[in-house]
Design a protein around this motif. Sequence first.
Motif, PDB file in Angstrom:
ATOM      1  N   SER A 205     -15.978   9.283  -5.427  1.00 38.32           N
ATOM      2  CA  SER A 205     -17.465   9.478  -4.844  1.00 38.32           C
ATOM      3  C   SER A 205     -17.112   9.034  -3.161  1.00 38.32           C
ATOM      4  N   GLY A 206     -16.017   8.976  -2.920  1.00 44.20           N
ATOM      5  CA  GLY A 206     -15.773   8.649  -1.388  1.00 44.20           C
ATOM      6  C   GLY A 206     -15.592   7.218  -1.151  1.00 44.20           C
ATOM      7  N   GLY A 207     -15.492   6.458  -1.981  1.00 45.58           N
ATOM      8  CA  GLY A 207     -15.327   4.875  -1.807  1.00 45.58           C
ATOM      9  C   GLY A 207     -13.738   4.667  -1.833  1.00 45.58           C
ATOM     10  N   LEU A 208     -13.691   3.151  -1.348  1.00 40.66           N
ATOM     11  CA  LEU A 208     -12.308   2.829  -1.288  1.00 40.66           C
ATOM     12  C   LEU A 208     -11.671   2.465  -2.480  1.00 40.66           C
ATOM     13  N   GLY A 209     -12.096   2.313  -3.665  1.00 43.28           N
ATOM     14  CA  GLY A 209     -11.742   2.036  -4.941  1.00 43.28           C
ATOM     15  C   GLY A 209     -11.351   0.637  -5.437  1.00 43.28           C
ATOM     16  N   PHE A 210     -11.772  -0.478  -4.560  1.00 41.31           N
ATOM     17  CA  PHE A 210     -11.487  -1.658  -4.752  1.00 41.31           C
ATOM     18  C   PHE A 210     -12.386  -2.281  -5.992  1.00 41.31           C
ATOM     19  N   ASP A 211     -11.938  -3.338  -6.640  1.00 45.67           N
ATOM     20  CA  ASP A 211     -12.933  -3.668  -7.733  1.00 45.67           C
ATOM     21  C   ASP A 211     -13.622  -4.722  -7.233  1.00 45.67           C
TER      22      ASP A 211
ATOM     23  N   LEU B 104       2.882  -2.911  -5.988  1.00 43.36           N
ATOM     24  CA  LEU B 104       3.151  -2.518  -7.449  1.00 43.36           C
ATOM     25  C   LEU B 104       4.426  -3.799  -7.681  1.00 43.36           C
ATOM     26  N   TYR B 105       5.148  -3.914  -6.878  1.00 44.87           N
ATOM     27  CA  TYR B 105       6.210  -4.837  -7.246  1.00 44.87           C
ATOM     28  C   TYR B 105       5.850  -6.240  -7.775  1.00 44.87           C
ATOM     29  N   TRP B 106       4.714  -6.777  -7.125  1.00 44.72           N
ATOM     30  CA  TRP B 106       4.305  -8.130  -7.524  1.00 44.72           C
ATOM     31  C   TRP B 106       3.656  -8.019  -9.000  1.00 44.72           C
ATOM     32  N   LEU B 107       3.033  -6.915  -9.089  1.00 40.81           N
ATOM     33  CA  LEU B 107       2.298  -6.663 -10.595  1.00 40.81           C
ATOM     34  C   LEU B 107       3.174  -6.387 -11.460  1.00 40.81           C
ATOM     35  N   ASP B 108       4.356  -5.696 -11.193  1.00 37.22           N
ATOM     36  CA  ASP B 108       5.510  -5.238 -12.256  1.00 37.22           C
ATOM     37  C   ASP B 108       6.621  -6.570 -12.596  1.00 37.22           C
TER      38      ASP B 108
ATOM     39  N   ARG C 267      -7.305   3.863  -0.287  1.00 41.82           N
ATOM     40  CA  ARG C 267      -7.623   4.688  -1.294  1.00 41.82           C
ATOM     41  C   ARG C 267      -6.245   4.935  -2.225  1.00 41.82           C
ATOM     42  N   GLU C 268      -5.032   5.257  -1.652  1.00 40.09           N
ATOM     43  CA  GLU C 268      -3.630   5.605  -2.137  1.00 40.09           C
ATOM     44  C   GLU C 268      -3.588   4.265  -2.865  1.00 40.09           C
ATOM     45  N   PHE C 269      -3.472   3.143  -2.339  1.00 41.17           N
ATOM     46  CA  PHE C 269      -3.266   1.948  -2.883  1.00 41.17           C
ATOM     47  C   PHE C 269      -3.801   1.634  -4.172  1.00 41.17           C
ATOM     48  N   ASN C 270      -5.230   1.682  -4.115  1.00 42.02           N
ATOM     49  CA  ASN C 270      -6.086   1.437  -5.236  1.00 42.02           C
ATOM     50  C   ASN C 270      -5.792   2.385  -6.188  1.00 42.02           C
ATOM     51  N   ALA C 271      -5.629   3.287  -6.025  1.00 38.25           N
ATOM     52  CA  ALA C 271      -5.291   4.487  -7.038  1.00 38.25           C
ATOM     53  C   ALA C 271      -3.944   4.382  -7.696  1.00 38.25           C
ATOM     54  N   ALA C 272      -3.052   3.860  -6.912  1.00 36.68           N
ATOM     55  CA  ALA C 272      -1.606   3.757  -7.644  1.00 36.68           C
ATOM     56  C   ALA C 272      -1.736   2.288  -8.385  1.00 36.68           C
ATOM     57  N   VAL C 273      -2.501   1.283  -7.984  1.00 35.60           N
ATOM     58  CA  VAL C 273      -2.570   0.134  -8.841  1.00 35.60           C
ATOM     59  C   VAL C 273      -3.303   0.386  -9.898  1.00 35.60           C
ATOM     60  N   HIS C 274      -4.341   1.018  -9.946  1.00 39.06           N
ATOM     61  CA  HIS C 274      -5.252   1.277 -11.189  1.00 39.06           C
ATOM     62  C   HIS C 274      -4.621   2.052 -12.092  1.00 39.06           C
ATOM     63  N   GLN C 275      -3.878   3.071 -11.665  1.00 36.59           N
ATOM     64  CA  GLN C 275      -3.174   3.889 -12.551  1.00 36.59           C
ATOM     65  C   GLN C 275      -2.124   3.270 -13.385  1.00 36.59           C
TER      66      GLN C 275
END
Length: 641
Positions: A382-388, A301-305, A350-358
Motif C-alpha cells: 500500500s505504498g509503505g516502507l514495511g517496518f514493524d 539476514l546474516y544476523w538473523l540466520d 522496502r526491499e530490506f523489509n520484504a526480504a527479512v519478512h519473507q
Amino acid sequence: MTQQQEKQPLLTGYDVDLFRSGKHYHIYNKLGAHVREDAGIPVTHFAVWAPNATAVSVVGNFNGWDRDAHPFSPREDGSGIWEGAIPNVGRGELYKYFIRSQNGYEVEKGDPYAVYWETPPRTASVVWDLEFEWNDQSWLEKRKTPALNGPVSIYELHLGSWRRIHEEEGRWMTYRELAQELPEYCLFMGFTHVEFLPVMEHPFYGSWGYQVTGYFAPTSRYGTPQDFMFLINALHEAGIGVILDWVPSHFPTDEHGLGYFDGSHLYEHSDPRQGFHPDWKSAIFNYGRHEVKSFLISNALYWLDKFHIDGLRVDAVASMLYLDYSRKEGEWIPNRYGGRENLEAIDFLREFNAAVHQSFPDVLTIAEESTAWPGVTHPISSGGLGFDLKWMMGWMHDSLSYFQKDAVYRSYHQGQIAFSTHYAFSERFVLPLSHDEVVHGKRSLLRKMPGDEWQQFANLRLLYAYMYGHPGAKLLFMGGEFGQNHEWRHDYSLDWNENKHPLHEGIQRLVKDLNNFYQTEPALYERNFSGEGFEWIDHQDATNSVLAWTRKGTSPSDQLLFIANFTPVVRENYRIGVGKPGYYEEVFNSDNLRYGGADVISLEEIESYPIPKHGHPHSVPLTLPPLAVIVLKYSKEFEWL
C-alpha cells in the motif's frame, strides 16, 4: 561433505548473477574467507569484490604480509570479483586484501565480509568459522507467535558500559560474563527484549558502534563470534528476545574499511553531495548500486540466520530518506523528479523489509525515523516502507520538554503532553527513552526533572507510569530503570551502587512492577496499536494539570482507567466519569511507599455515584497523589443491582 564437493568453487555463475542484480541475500556464504578441508588439510577460499583493481592479493601473518606471495585472479565473467584458495591457512589466521587500482592507488583493506576482526586499534580480519551448538529451539518456536500481539518492553544496552569489573581496573565484561548476569537481570526486571547498541566491529569505541567497518563481525572487544552466540543463546533460554541496532545509513572512511575500497567509490557515492554525511563525517552507501544492496540486505539476514537475532532497529532512517538531510541549498542533488526524496534509499528499505519478512516472518524490523514520513510501518503493497515498528520521536520530545517544566507552568502546556494521541495510531510506535537523551550534557532522566530531590524522583516515577499507560511498545535505556544520577558515560560502568539508596531502589521496583503490569493486563497490549484500545476521559483539565484516559483490551471486562496528576499538589475529591456503576479498585499507584512515594493511596474499594461527569452517567471521587499516576479497574457491581 565429500572431497569432491569440498573442491567445488564456492562462487557459481548463478551466485554472481544474483549478486550483480542486487538479489543475493546470502552472499555472505560465498564472498569473504571460507575454510574447507582437502584431504585433512585446511584450505581457505577467499573472494572479494574489487572491480576497479588491476591486482589483488592476500597478505597475512601466514605469508609475512608479502603482497606478492598469494596473488588472486579476477573472474572472467566481468563481475569484478577476485578469488583464490590458499592451503594450510585456517581458523585464526590474520589477513587483509592488498589492492592495486587502475589509477595506481595501493591499499591494504580488511575483508568486507569478515566474520571476525582483530581487536581495535588493530585492523586485520581473522579467518574464522561460525560453528556453534544452539540450545534455543523452544524460544524460536515461541517466537512464531507475533511479538506485536503481546507486550514489547525493550531494555536498550551498551555492552561496554552496562557493568564493568572494578576489581580488574574497570575492564568491560566479556560476552560470556554478560551471559551470566544479563539474562537473569532482564528476567528479574520483566523486560521482554534487550536491544544492543551496534555490536558490529567498529574502530572507534567512542562511536558506540555507529561507525561500522566490520558489518559481519561482532566486535572482538568482548570475545569471539561464538562468545556472542553464547550470550544470545543464554538470553533466549531466559525468554528474552535480542534486537540489534543496524547501521545501513553510513560508514566511516578509515583506510582499512569500505571507503574508496578499490581505488574507486565502490560502496559510497562519488559526489560528496550524495556520498558524504555532514553530521557524522562519514560515507553514505550508494543504494542504487546492485552489489551494495546485496551486501547490505545479506548483512541484515546474516544476523538473523547465523546469530538467531529477533529484531533489527535501523538507525538514522530519516537521513536515508531525504537527499537534503542536514544539508543547505546547493549541497544536495534532487532526484530525477526534482524532489528531495531519496528514491534509491526508499526502494532499498522496502526491499530490506520484504526480504527479512519473507525469510523470517517472526522477526521485528524497527525504524528510528524522526520525521513525519508517511507509512513507515504500513505494508509495502500500500505504498509503505514495511517496518514493524517506528520510534515515536515526537512523543519523546514533547514528553521530556513537558516534564522538564516546573509544575507551576505545566497548566500552560496541557496540549503538549496530550498531543501525541492525535497521531498515536498513524503508525505502530515504540516509545523511546533512549541513550540519545542522556548523553552530551543532556543530563540523566532523573536530573532532567524539576524540583527538589523528592519531586525529581516523583516526576521520574510519573514519567514512567505515564509511558506505560500510553499506547505503544516501550524502550528504556540502561540506568534509567533505577534513576541513575549521572548521564551515561561509555567509558564507565553504570552506577549500580546507587541502588542502595531507597529512592533509586524505589525507581527500580516501579519499573519492574510496570513491566509485570504491562504483561499481565491485556488492556495494555492487545490493542496497543489501535485507536480502539484508547479513549480519553479528560485531557482538558489544564487548571489542575490532570489527564485521565482508558486503555481497553479485546474483552469488555479488560479496561483500565489511568489518572495522572502532573503537579505536587494532592487533589482531594477529584471526580472521574465512569461508564459502569459499581466498585473500582486501585490496581497501581506510582506514589506507593514501596517506590519512594508519599503513599497517598485510595480506599480498597472506590464506589461510583450517579453523578454525571465527562459524558458518563456515573463518576468516582478520588484522592489524586502528588506527581503520580493511579490506575483503576472495575471490581464488582453493587450488590443490590
